[in-house]
Design a protein around this motif. Structure first.
Motif, PDB file in Angstrom:
ATOM      1  N   GLN A 118      21.987  45.356  35.396  1.00  0.00           N
ATOM      2  CA  GLN A 118      21.463  44.036  35.708  1.00  0.00           C
ATOM      3  C   GLN A 118      22.271  42.929  35.031  1.00  0.00           C
ATOM      4  N   ARG A 119      22.914  43.228  33.910  1.00  0.00           N
ATOM      5  CA  ARG A 119      23.588  42.185  33.148  1.00  0.00           C
ATOM      6  C   ARG A 119      25.089  42.149  33.347  1.00  0.00           C
ATOM      7  N   VAL A 120      25.664  43.185  33.930  1.00  0.00           N
ATOM      8  CA  VAL A 120      27.114  43.232  34.062  1.00  0.00           C
ATOM      9  C   VAL A 120      27.638  42.011  34.813  1.00  0.00           C
ATOM     10  N   ARG A 121      27.050  41.693  35.942  1.00  0.00           N
ATOM     11  CA  ARG A 121      27.532  40.569  36.740  1.00  0.00           C
ATOM     12  C   ARG A 121      27.323  39.234  36.039  1.00  0.00           C
ATOM     13  N   ASP A 122      26.330  39.193  35.149  1.00  0.00           N
ATOM     14  CA  ASP A 122      26.096  37.955  34.403  1.00  0.00           C
ATOM     15  C   ASP A 122      27.063  37.809  33.238  1.00  0.00           C
ATOM     16  N   LEU A 123      27.413  38.935  32.609  1.00  0.00           N
ATOM     17  CA  LEU A 123      28.266  38.887  31.425  1.00  0.00           C
ATOM     18  C   LEU A 123      29.746  38.733  31.755  1.00  0.00           C
ATOM     19  N   PHE A 124      30.205  39.414  32.797  1.00  0.00           N
ATOM     20  CA  PHE A 124      31.635  39.470  33.088  1.00  0.00           C
ATOM     21  C   PHE A 124      31.893  38.976  34.503  1.00  0.00           C
ATOM     22  N   LYS A 125      32.628  37.870  34.601  1.00  0.00           N
ATOM     23  CA  LYS A 125      32.907  37.288  35.907  1.00  0.00           C
ATOM     24  C   LYS A 125      34.401  37.008  36.052  1.00  0.00           C
ATOM     25  N   VAL A 126      34.890  37.175  37.279  1.00  0.00           N
ATOM     26  CA  VAL A 126      36.288  36.882  37.571  1.00  0.00           C
ATOM     27  C   VAL A 126      36.587  35.434  37.201  1.00  0.00           C
ATOM     28  N   GLY A 127      37.658  35.243  36.458  1.00  0.00           N
ATOM     29  CA  GLY A 127      38.045  33.900  36.030  1.00  0.00           C
ATOM     30  C   GLY A 127      37.678  33.583  34.598  1.00  0.00           C
ATOM     31  N   ASP A 128      36.796  34.400  33.982  1.00  0.00           N
ATOM     32  CA  ASP A 128      36.448  34.185  32.577  1.00  0.00           C
ATOM     33  C   ASP A 128      37.647  34.491  31.687  1.00  0.00           C
ATOM     34  N   LYS A 129      37.847  33.681  30.657  1.00  0.00           N
ATOM     35  CA  LYS A 129      38.955  33.888  29.736  1.00  0.00           C
ATOM     36  C   LYS A 129      38.604  34.958  28.708  1.00  0.00           C
ATOM     37  N   VAL A 130      39.617  35.736  28.288  1.00  0.00           N
ATOM     38  CA  VAL A 130      39.409  36.850  27.356  1.00  0.00           C
ATOM     39  C   VAL A 130      40.548  36.876  26.338  1.00  0.00           C
ATOM     40  N   SER A 131      40.209  37.154  25.085  1.00  0.00           N
ATOM     41  CA  SER A 131      41.198  37.359  24.030  1.00  0.00           C
ATOM     42  C   SER A 131      41.023  38.757  23.454  1.00  0.00           C
ATOM     43  N   ILE A 132      42.130  39.499  23.340  1.00  0.00           N
ATOM     44  CA  ILE A 132      42.089  40.854  22.783  1.00  0.00           C
ATOM     45  C   ILE A 132      42.859  40.859  21.463  1.00  0.00           C
ATOM     46  N   VAL A 147      45.725  41.215  15.157  1.00  0.00           N
ATOM     47  CA  VAL A 147      46.738  40.431  15.858  1.00  0.00           C
ATOM     48  C   VAL A 147      46.266  40.218  17.291  1.00  0.00           C
ATOM     49  N   GLU A 148      46.368  38.975  17.777  1.00  0.00           N
ATOM     50  CA  GLU A 148      46.017  38.731  19.170  1.00  0.00           C
ATOM     51  C   GLU A 148      47.128  39.288  20.055  1.00  0.00           C
ATOM     52  N   GLU A 149      46.815  40.377  20.738  1.00  0.00           N
ATOM     53  CA  GLU A 149      47.808  41.072  21.554  1.00  0.00           C
ATOM     54  C   GLU A 149      47.800  40.613  23.008  1.00  0.00           C
ATOM     55  N   PHE A 150      46.724  39.967  23.430  1.00  0.00           N
ATOM     56  CA  PHE A 150      46.653  39.548  24.835  1.00  0.00           C
ATOM     57  C   PHE A 150      45.628  38.433  24.975  1.00  0.00           C
ATOM     58  N   THR A 151      45.954  37.464  25.800  1.00  0.00           N
ATOM     59  CA  THR A 151      44.977  36.462  26.216  1.00  0.00           C
ATOM     60  C   THR A 151      45.184  36.207  27.698  1.00  0.00           C
ATOM     61  N   GLY A 152      44.081  36.181  28.435  1.00  0.00           N
ATOM     62  CA  GLY A 152      44.191  36.027  29.878  1.00  0.00           C
ATOM     63  C   GLY A 152      42.831  35.879  30.516  1.00  0.00           C
ATOM     64  N   TYR A 153      42.728  36.347  31.761  1.00  0.00           N
ATOM     65  CA  TYR A 153      41.522  36.127  32.546  1.00  0.00           C
ATOM     66  C   TYR A 153      41.090  37.407  33.255  1.00  0.00           C
ATOM     67  N   ILE A 154      39.794  37.552  33.445  1.00  0.00           N
ATOM     68  CA  ILE A 154      39.268  38.686  34.211  1.00  0.00           C
ATOM     69  C   ILE A 154      39.631  38.495  35.683  1.00  0.00           C
ATOM     70  N   THR A 155      40.256  39.501  36.264  1.00  0.00           N
ATOM     71  CA  THR A 155      40.597  39.447  37.689  1.00  0.00           C
ATOM     72  C   THR A 155      39.777  40.427  38.524  1.00  0.00           C
ATOM     73  N   GLN A 156      39.143  41.417  37.848  1.00  0.00           N
ATOM     74  CA  GLN A 156      38.335  42.388  38.579  1.00  0.00           C
ATOM     75  C   GLN A 156      37.343  43.039  37.625  1.00  0.00           C
ATOM     76  N   VAL A 157      36.115  43.273  38.102  1.00  0.00           N
ATOM     77  CA  VAL A 157      35.072  43.964  37.333  1.00  0.00           C
ATOM     78  C   VAL A 157      34.627  45.166  38.153  1.00  0.00           C
ATOM     79  N   SER A 158      34.665  46.350  37.567  1.00  0.00           N
ATOM     80  CA  SER A 158      34.298  47.555  38.308  1.00  0.00           C
ATOM     81  C   SER A 158      32.818  47.537  38.668  1.00  0.00           C
ATOM     82  N   ALA A 159      32.494  48.205  39.769  1.00  0.00           N
ATOM     83  CA  ALA A 159      31.111  48.263  40.205  1.00  0.00           C
ATOM     84  C   ALA A 159      30.345  49.404  39.533  1.00  0.00           C
TER      85      ALA A 159
END
Length: 327
Positions: free
Chosen positions: A54-68, A77-89
């Motif tokens: 129920q919460r996956v679609r609310d928590l993770f959306k295409v276009g949200d920014k992410v820092s790893i 160390v920040e190894e990656f910064t970018g955006y969600i392009t796909q969320v598995s079903a």
């Protein structure tokens, strides 16, 4: 000394407050100056209660920014910064990410000019990022109608051998190695002591077969082309130069051929997660068994993986720095 692996992933939703996740099943990050867009995947564990269906679609959306961020013993160390392009079903939740180039590629382009340089075109088209380029190639007459910046950059790479990527928050064009490391700055890896695996091959100049394909433009987009190299080459290098005559292009192509025909390693090696290596950095490879084969190389690609409490970097080396200059 015991190394305690740690991760910290911060999500910045388009709507709502940022939140952090510190427990993951797997992370994979791949970056290269040849790729145009750097990518990453995150696999979240099944047993985290907050990530119900129920919460996956609310928590993770295409276009949200992410820092790893990843590291050991509290040093992240920040190894990656970018955006969600796909969320598995399905579960486990798999998030596919891309760096800033993902957004930049979507920039609409409707552009026409009778005679324009690459730098002028980029300056007129890109407003969201600084531009860092040393390839002020004359494009001549251009007309890009109802397309995107991504399609244009793809065309420049495929047809002109002009490479684009994001580095340190800048759109970087045709500068795969420059200004990343100081002249005497490099990471050292001993093949027997610091590497968990390698597929490196040591080649003599005669064994390293290379062909150079060079292009250039002059005037109003008139294209020049030159080829030089070995028969049946294992490696073909495509490059673009800012020269105005066929004679100058021939000279540059032969110069790059001579630089590429060096004795030394090629391939990849795998090491631990520290020190953090990025493409364009320099690595010095040493060997306890073969001390005569020491050498320093530029990094072309890095693949970072975290899984089962192991953090590894697969590093693909490029040209040897003793012979390398920016073509």
């Amino acid at each position: 000394m015991t190394l305690a692996l740690q991760t910290e992933i911060t999500f910045y939703p388009l709507k709502g407050l940022p939140f952090k996740v510190q427990k993951v099943s797997a992370i994979e990050i791949e970056s290269s100056w040849k790729m145009l867009t750097d990518t990453a995947t995150i696999v979240l564990p099944r047993n985290v209660g907050d990530f119900d269906k129920q919460r996956v679609r609310d928590l993770f959306k295409v276009g949200d920014k992410v820092s790893i961020k990843m590291g050991y013993n509290g040093t992240l160390v920040e190894e990656f910064t970018g955006y969600i392009t796909q969320v598995s079903a399905d579960f486990p939740i798999r998030l596919t990410l891309a760096d800033e180039m993902w957004k930049l590629r979507q920039t609409p382009v409707n552009y026409a000019a009778t005679n324009v340089s690459l730098k002028k075109f980029l300056t007129d088209t890109v407003s969201t990022l600084p531009i860092d380029t040393d390839a002020d190639v004359p494009l001549g007459a251009v007309r890009f109608s109802k397309t995107t910046l991504g399609a244009v950059l793809d065309k420049l790479q495929k047809e002109w051998a002009i490479y684009s990527f994001i580095r340190e928050g800048k759109l970087t064009v045709a500068k795969p190695y420059s200004e990343v490391s100081k002249p005497n700055e490099y990471h050292t890896f001993d093949l027997e002591r610091n590497c968990t695996d390698n597929s490196l091959k040591y080649l003599t100049k005669e064994e390293r077969t290379v062909k150079i394909v060079g292009t250039a433009t002059h005037g109003k987009g008139n294209k020049l082309k030159a080829e030089y190299g070995d028969e049946n080459p294992v490696t073909t290098i495509n490059m673009s130069w800012n020269v105005s005559t066929q004679e100058a292009l021939d000279k540059e192509v032969r110069r790059l051929y001579e630089l590429s025909k060096h004795e030394g390693f090629e391939g990849t090696f795998t090491t631990y997660g520290t020190p953090s290596v990025q493409h364009g950095h320099k690595v010095k490879i040493t060997s306890t068994l073969y001390p005569d084969r020491h050498g320093t190389y530029y990094v072309d690609r890095v693949k970072k993986t975290l899984e089962a409490s192991q953090y590894r970097q697969e590093i693909e080396i490029g040209v040897r720095t003793a012979q390398a200059t920016n073509p």
